[in-house]
Write an enzyme that holds these catalytic residues in place. Sequence first.
Site, PDB file in Angstrom:
ATOM      1  N   ASP A   9       0.869  -1.190   0.000  1.00 21.54           N
ATOM      2  CA  ASP A   9       0.000   0.000   0.000  1.00 21.54           C
ATOM      3  C   ASP A   9       0.904   1.238   0.000  1.00 21.54           C
ATOM      4  O   ASP A   9       1.775   1.378   0.856  1.00 21.54           O
ATOM      5  CB  ASP A   9      -0.893  -0.010   1.249  1.00 21.54           C
ATOM      6  N   ASP A 113      -3.779   2.470  -5.267  1.00 23.14           N
ATOM      7  CA  ASP A 113      -2.474   2.456  -4.600  1.00 23.14           C
ATOM      8  C   ASP A 113      -2.156   1.170  -3.833  1.00 23.14           C
ATOM      9  O   ASP A 113      -1.278   1.176  -2.999  1.00 23.14           O
ATOM     10  CB  ASP A 113      -2.326   3.687  -3.689  1.00 23.14           C
ATOM     11  N   GLU A 114      -2.869   0.093  -4.133  1.00 24.95           N
ATOM     12  CA  GLU A 114      -2.498  -1.141  -3.439  1.00 24.95           C
ATOM     13  C   GLU A 114      -2.705  -2.382  -4.275  1.00 24.95           C
ATOM     14  O   GLU A 114      -3.550  -2.410  -5.175  1.00 24.95           O
ATOM     15  CB  GLU A 114      -3.223  -1.272  -2.102  1.00 24.95           C
TER      16      GLU A 114
HETATM   17  N1  DCP Z   1      -8.607   8.510  -1.400  1.00 22.16           N
HETATM   18  C1  DCP Z   1      -9.664   9.378  -1.630  1.00 22.16           C
HETATM   19  N2  DCP Z   1     -10.691   9.488  -0.716  1.00 22.16           N
HETATM   20  C2  DCP Z   1     -10.688   8.748   0.417  1.00 22.16           C
HETATM   21  C3  DCP Z   1      -9.629   7.859   0.660  1.00 22.16           C
HETATM   22  C4  DCP Z   1      -8.594   7.763  -0.276  1.00 22.16           C
HETATM   23  O1  DCP Z   1      -9.678  10.064  -2.663  1.00 22.16           O
HETATM   24  N3  DCP Z   1     -11.700   8.879   1.306  1.00 22.16           N
HETATM   25  C5  DCP Z   1      -7.500   8.433  -2.378  1.00 22.16           C
HETATM   26  C6  DCP Z   1      -6.372   9.353  -1.953  1.00 22.16           C
HETATM   27  C7  DCP Z   1      -5.319   8.423  -1.407  1.00 22.16           C
HETATM   28  C8  DCP Z   1      -5.559   7.144  -2.178  1.00 22.16           C
HETATM   29  O2  DCP Z   1      -6.955   7.123  -2.462  1.00 22.16           O
HETATM   30  O3  DCP Z   1      -4.011   8.932  -1.589  1.00 22.16           O
HETATM   31  C9  DCP Z   1      -5.166   5.919  -1.407  1.00 22.16           C
HETATM   32  O4  DCP Z   1      -5.962   5.811  -0.238  1.00 22.16           O
HETATM   33  P1  DCP Z   1      -5.398   5.282   1.134  1.00 22.16           P
HETATM   34  O5  DCP Z   1      -6.562   4.978   1.986  1.00 22.16           O
HETATM   35  O6  DCP Z   1      -4.426   4.163   0.884  1.00 22.16           O
HETATM   36  O7  DCP Z   1      -4.674   6.538   1.790  1.00 22.16           O
HETATM   37  P2  DCP Z   1      -3.245   7.195   1.525  1.00 22.16           P
HETATM   38  O8  DCP Z   1      -2.427   6.388   0.576  1.00 22.16           O
HETATM   39  O9  DCP Z   1      -3.452   8.604   1.134  1.00 22.16           O
HETATM   40  O10 DCP Z   1      -2.600   7.194   2.966  1.00 22.16           O
HETATM   41  P3  DCP Z   1      -1.928   5.994   3.799  1.00 22.16           P
HETATM   42  O11 DCP Z   1      -0.490   6.364   3.922  1.00 22.16           O
HETATM   43  O12 DCP Z   1      -2.632   6.013   5.104  1.00 22.16           O
HETATM   44  O13 DCP Z   1      -2.166   4.722   3.031  1.00 22.16           O
HETATM   45 CA    CA Z   2      -2.161   4.157   0.829  1.00 21.02          CA
HETATM   46 CA    CA Z   3      -4.874   2.157  -0.128  1.00 19.78          CA
END
Ligand code: DCP
Ligand code: CA
Ligand code: CA
Length: 365
Positions: A9, A113-114
């Site tokens: 992730d 992203d995963e």
């Molecule tokens: N995303 C979004 N709205 C949300 C959650 C996520 O648009 N409610 C998008 C933005 C994030 C991407 O999806 O960058 C990936 O979501 P993640 O939940 O994996 O969150 P992040 O990668 O941003 O943070 P982390 O480091 O906690 O994984």
């Molecule tokens: Ca993420």
């Molecule tokens: Ca994710």
Amino acid sequence: MQRVVLHVDMDYFFAAIEERESPGLRGKAVVVCMLSGRSELSGAVSTCNYVAREFGIRSGMPCSGAKKLNPDAVFLPVRKEFYTTVSDRVMEILRSYADVKEDGNAFEQISIDEAFVEITEKTGGDFNLAFDLAMQIQNEIKEKEMLTCSVGIGPNKLIAKMASSIKKPEGITVVSPDKLEDFLWPLKVSKLWGIGDVTAGKLQEMGIIKIKDLAEHEVLDLVSTFGKTRGIWLKQAAAGIDDSPLKERDGSEQIGRIATLSEDTLDLELISPLLERLAEDVISKLDSRGLSFRVVTVMVINSNFRMYTKSRTLNHPVYSKEILLGTAREIMNEFLSESRVELRRLGVRVGDLQKRKGQKSLFDY
Ligand code: DCP
Ligand code: CA
Ligand code: CA
């Protein structure tokens, strides 16, 4: 052989890409916003970097609320298409680590992203080798894309997925088969991947709070409450058992674009230009990957925030913008003739994607 599955992730993905693109942002709170385009900061937070998280800013909260938590934060609009091109390159790297099977690589992307990467054969079932490979993956992504990720290593998808969120950012969490109970049992049932609020609520009513309670619960009782498939799944998942294979999702993949109208409307004159822009964007995505499509879907969100979709399946795969736009217009006309509530957002997407074989228009057949 002992299965070994990785779940990777990306860390604060959209915000990390923005940081990488503008080194001046380093050390600042960076908030990526899904702006509705109506007025400044009228949307929700898509994600933010870890500096912003220290101020309590979180995905999903209104951008205006984030601004109150940290007025000095840098607010940037989402650039989904750009992030997708970065994601595609990251996924290529990950795919290259997966075991190769007859029907492709043992790889499964589950979001932008995963992804899961099975490395059973590569490691011969050795979790120490898996840890080394996870570090190699982190290094390669850092070198090539200047981005960090966190990795979960487990004997199946369920455990790998739950492990990857334990240490973030840049973490690697190993849960070997002999550690399943230590890892799972102290957690609340809502932490089990695949259990939502509704199931967690029902379980709580049954006195099942921790995953340990679930693992020790009479399976027949679970089956009578949740049905056979779900009941057995719950019992097994609580024991860390998950035999599901990794599958590439290319066949069911869709490509699409969504945008907000400049005002709520039912007027085709106002809707047409946006529909055309969305169709163009979709076609250029297809072009860059050499894909054709057979299914066209139009999505509308009305001013009551209700979402509706309609699809058409063509007789043959095509990649012409005219056909996409023509089909999308037909579907839109249907929506307009049926709808009394004005439209707010539109989306165009295509499915049943395949590699092009020269077919451009329906007339070629
Ligand atoms: N995303 C979004 N709205 C949300 C959650 C996520 O648009 N409610 C998008 C933005 C994030 C991407 O999806 O960058 C990936 O979501 P993640 O939940 O994996 O969150 P992040 O990668 O941003 O943070 P982390 O480091 O906690 O994984
Ligand atoms: Ca993420
Ligand atoms: Ca994710």
